[in-house]
Design a protein around this motif. Structure first.
Motif, short mmCIF file in Angstrom:
data_model
loop_
_atom_site.label_atom_id
_atom_site.label_comp_id
_atom_site.label_asym_id
_atom_site.label_seq_id
_atom_site.Cartn_x
_atom_site.Cartn_y
_atom_site.Cartn_z
N GLY A 22 98.47 120.82 61.03
CA GLY A 22 99.79 121.38 60.73
C GLY A 22 100.78 120.37 60.20
N VAL A 23 100.44 119.09 60.22
CA VAL A 23 101.38 118.07 59.77
C VAL A 23 101.59 118.13 58.26
N HIS A 24 100.49 118.32 57.52
CA HIS A 24 100.62 118.34 56.06
C HIS A 24 99.48 119.20 55.50
N PRO A 25 99.73 119.95 54.41
CA PRO A 25 98.67 120.81 53.84
C PRO A 25 97.45 120.03 53.37
N ALA A 26 97.63 118.79 52.98
CA ALA A 26 96.49 118.01 52.47
C ALA A 26 95.44 117.75 53.55
N ILE A 27 95.88 117.75 54.80
CA ILE A 27 94.92 117.51 55.88
C ILE A 27 93.91 118.64 55.97
N GLY A 28 94.29 119.81 55.47
CA GLY A 28 93.34 120.92 55.45
C GLY A 28 92.12 120.61 54.58
N PHE A 29 92.37 119.92 53.48
CA PHE A 29 91.25 119.53 52.63
C PHE A 29 90.33 118.54 53.37
N VAL A 30 90.96 117.62 54.11
CA VAL A 30 90.15 116.66 54.87
C VAL A 30 89.33 117.39 55.92
N ARG A 31 89.97 118.35 56.59
CA ARG A 31 89.25 119.11 57.62
C ARG A 31 88.10 119.89 57.01
N ALA A 32 88.35 120.54 55.83
CA ALA A 32 87.29 121.32 55.17
C ALA A 32 86.13 120.41 54.74
N PHE A 33 86.49 119.22 54.21
CA PHE A 33 85.44 118.27 53.80
C PHE A 33 84.59 117.88 55.01
N ALA A 34 85.22 117.47 56.11
CA ALA A 34 84.49 117.01 57.28
C ALA A 34 83.66 118.13 57.90
N MET A 38 79.60 118.03 58.07
CA MET A 38 78.81 118.16 59.31
C MET A 38 77.73 119.21 59.16
N VAL A 39 78.09 120.34 58.54
CA VAL A 39 77.09 121.40 58.35
C VAL A 39 75.96 120.92 57.45
N GLY A 40 76.32 120.28 56.32
CA GLY A 40 75.30 119.78 55.41
C GLY A 40 74.43 118.70 56.05
N GLY A 41 75.07 117.78 56.78
CA GLY A 41 74.31 116.71 57.43
C GLY A 41 73.37 117.24 58.50
N ASP A 373 63.69 107.35 52.10
CA ASP A 373 64.21 108.33 51.15
C ASP A 373 64.69 109.59 51.86
N LEU A 374 64.00 109.98 52.91
CA LEU A 374 64.42 111.18 53.64
C LEU A 374 65.78 110.97 54.31
N GLN A 375 66.06 109.77 54.76
CA GLN A 375 67.38 109.51 55.35
C GLN A 375 68.47 109.58 54.28
N TYR A 376 68.14 109.18 53.05
CA TYR A 376 69.13 109.33 51.98
C TYR A 376 69.37 110.80 51.66
N ILE A 377 68.37 111.63 51.89
CA ILE A 377 68.60 113.08 51.74
C ILE A 377 69.67 113.53 52.73
N ARG A 378 69.61 113.03 53.96
CA ARG A 378 70.62 113.38 54.96
C ARG A 378 72.00 112.91 54.52
N ILE A 379 72.08 111.68 53.98
CA ILE A 379 73.37 111.15 53.52
C ILE A 379 73.91 111.98 52.36
N ASN A 380 73.01 112.29 51.40
CA ASN A 380 73.44 113.10 50.27
C ASN A 380 73.89 114.48 50.72
N GLY A 381 73.15 115.05 51.70
CA GLY A 381 73.54 116.37 52.21
C GLY A 381 74.91 116.34 52.86
N THR A 382 75.21 115.25 53.56
CA THR A 382 76.52 115.13 54.20
C THR A 382 77.63 115.05 53.16
N VAL A 383 77.43 114.21 52.15
CA VAL A 383 78.46 114.02 51.12
C VAL A 383 78.61 115.28 50.26
N VAL A 384 77.48 115.81 49.79
CA VAL A 384 77.55 117.01 48.93
C VAL A 384 78.12 118.19 49.70
#
Length: 399
Positions: A22-34, A38-41, A373-384
């Protein structure tokens, strides 16, 4: 650790951004990203883990895929090798592009630099193999194999044909010359026996008058002249008689059953002689020791006359197109023949070996091979996943 740490970081970011959303609308984007990260990772962690084991040790269907399908993987890998590598047509097509002769020529002509390390490595491997083998058993096997081949081979006709061919091409003359020189040396070494024989068989009158010594000298001189005449005159009658005897001997070796049987009996008696076995084992051990010396120090071999010969052979392989083509054709045919004869055996070896592994061994080896390489799949999944979540949140905000 990196993939798991990134997942834990996203969880911390999600909790923090949710608290301050609730402090700033931009934090919503951070929350959505995180949140999406987590779901992707977690989804990719589940997918990667499900390949090798049950996630959280829960018997979820269609997990621990590799352990459950070990035998099918073995059959599939064997079929892959057979269909893509070990079919004679595939081997022939691939070998068309391999210039074995010129590669060998370059190595022989200049065996220095990195190829020197390759030679040293091959030498060490060869030395280790020679030392690891049971030399007594290996030598005995080689001796038995050689003796078996010799026993199965009837050598009398071969000797007869070789002698007949040599006489037809006049290559037997050095043999006759050697026999004549040997006869001259035997006569010279045994003159005292001739003199003693004449003296013993002479009467008292001949001994009293010394005629026995004169007769012995005449006999020895006559024999020396006869041998000298045979050595100097290629058409000497006695040489002709000797050649006639050799020709008849060559015919007997090929067509006389009794003579052939006698040669075979002599051959078998020679093979059964323990002295020959000891001689062969000595030759084997000497050869093995020589191979070990060469394997341990290949550079020393290449510095001598043999090394010069090898370098010359390497230059010839590079310069002579016809010779290179012949060697490449031979190598290609050998490879195709090996694929045809042993391809199925190699496939069965690979398949049966994998089948013989337990599930933990298969899982551990595959995981070690591709785990990074499989661990990089996890990293890519988290970022994507985070980027997708932020994009969805942006669409939600804008709409």
């Amino acid at each position: 650790m990196l993939a798991t740490g990134l997942l834990v970081l996203m969880a911390a970011v999600f909790l923090t951004s949710r608290h301050y959303e609730g402090v700033h609308p931009a934090i919503g984007f951070v929350r959505a990203f995180a949140e999406a990260a987590m779901v992707g990772g977690l989804a990719d962690w589940f997918a990667v883990t499900a390949l090798f084991r049950h996630p959280l040790h829960l018997p979820i269907p269609h997990t621990a895929i590799i352990p459950r399908n070990k035998d099918r993987i073995a059959d599939t890998l064997g079929a892959f090798l057979r269909d893509n590598f070990l079919i004679p047509s595939v081997v022939a097509r691939r070998m068309q592009r391999v210039d074995v002769a010129r590669a060998a020529g370059r190595w022989l002509a200049d065996p220095s630099g990195g190829r020197g390390r390759l030679r040293a490595g091959i030498g060490r491997l060869a030395a280790d193999m020679l030392e690891a083998l049971d030399q007594e058993r290996l030598g005995g096997m080689a001796k038995q194999a050689l003796a078996g081949r010799l026993r199965a081979l009837e050598i009398a006709p071969l000797l007869g044909r070789a002698l007949e061919t040599a006489m037809r091409e006049d290559r037997h003359r050095p043999l006759l010359d050697g026999m004549i020189r040997w006869a001259a040396k035997v006569l010279e070494a045994n003159e005292h026996l001739i003199r003693a024989m004449v003296h013993e068989r002479s009467g008292a009158v001949m001994r009293w008058t010394g005629l026995d010594e004169t007769l012995a000298n005449k006999i020895i001189d006559g024999l020396n002249k006869l041998i000298a005449a045979m050595a100097e005159e290629p058409d000497h009658p006695l040489r002709a008689k000797a050649e006639e005897g050799l020709a008849q001997f060559a015919q007997d070796l090929q067509h006389d059953a009794e003579k052939r049987a006698r040669v075979e009996a002599f051959k078998n008696e020679l093979l059964d002689n323990p002295a020959l076995a000891d001689w062969w084992l000595g030759i084997w051990e000497s050869g093995r020791a020589a191979l070990l010396r060469v394997a341990r120090n290949p550079d020393a071999l290449l510095t001598g006359a043999f090394g010069g010969t090898m370098r010359q052979l390497g230059e010839t392989l590079q310069a002579d197109a016809r010779l290179a083509a012949t060697i490449n054709r031979f190598t290609r045919r050998a490879a195709v023949g090996a694929a045809s004869d042993y391809g199925d055996g190699i496939v069965r070896l690979v398949s049966d070996t994998i089948r013989g592994w337990d599930a933990d061994t298969v899982t551990g080896r595959l995981e070690n091979a591709v785990g990074r390489d499989l661990q990089y799949i996890r990293i890519n999944g988290t970022v994507v996943g985070g980027l997708v979540g932020m994009g969805i949140h942006a669409v939600d905000v804008l709409v």
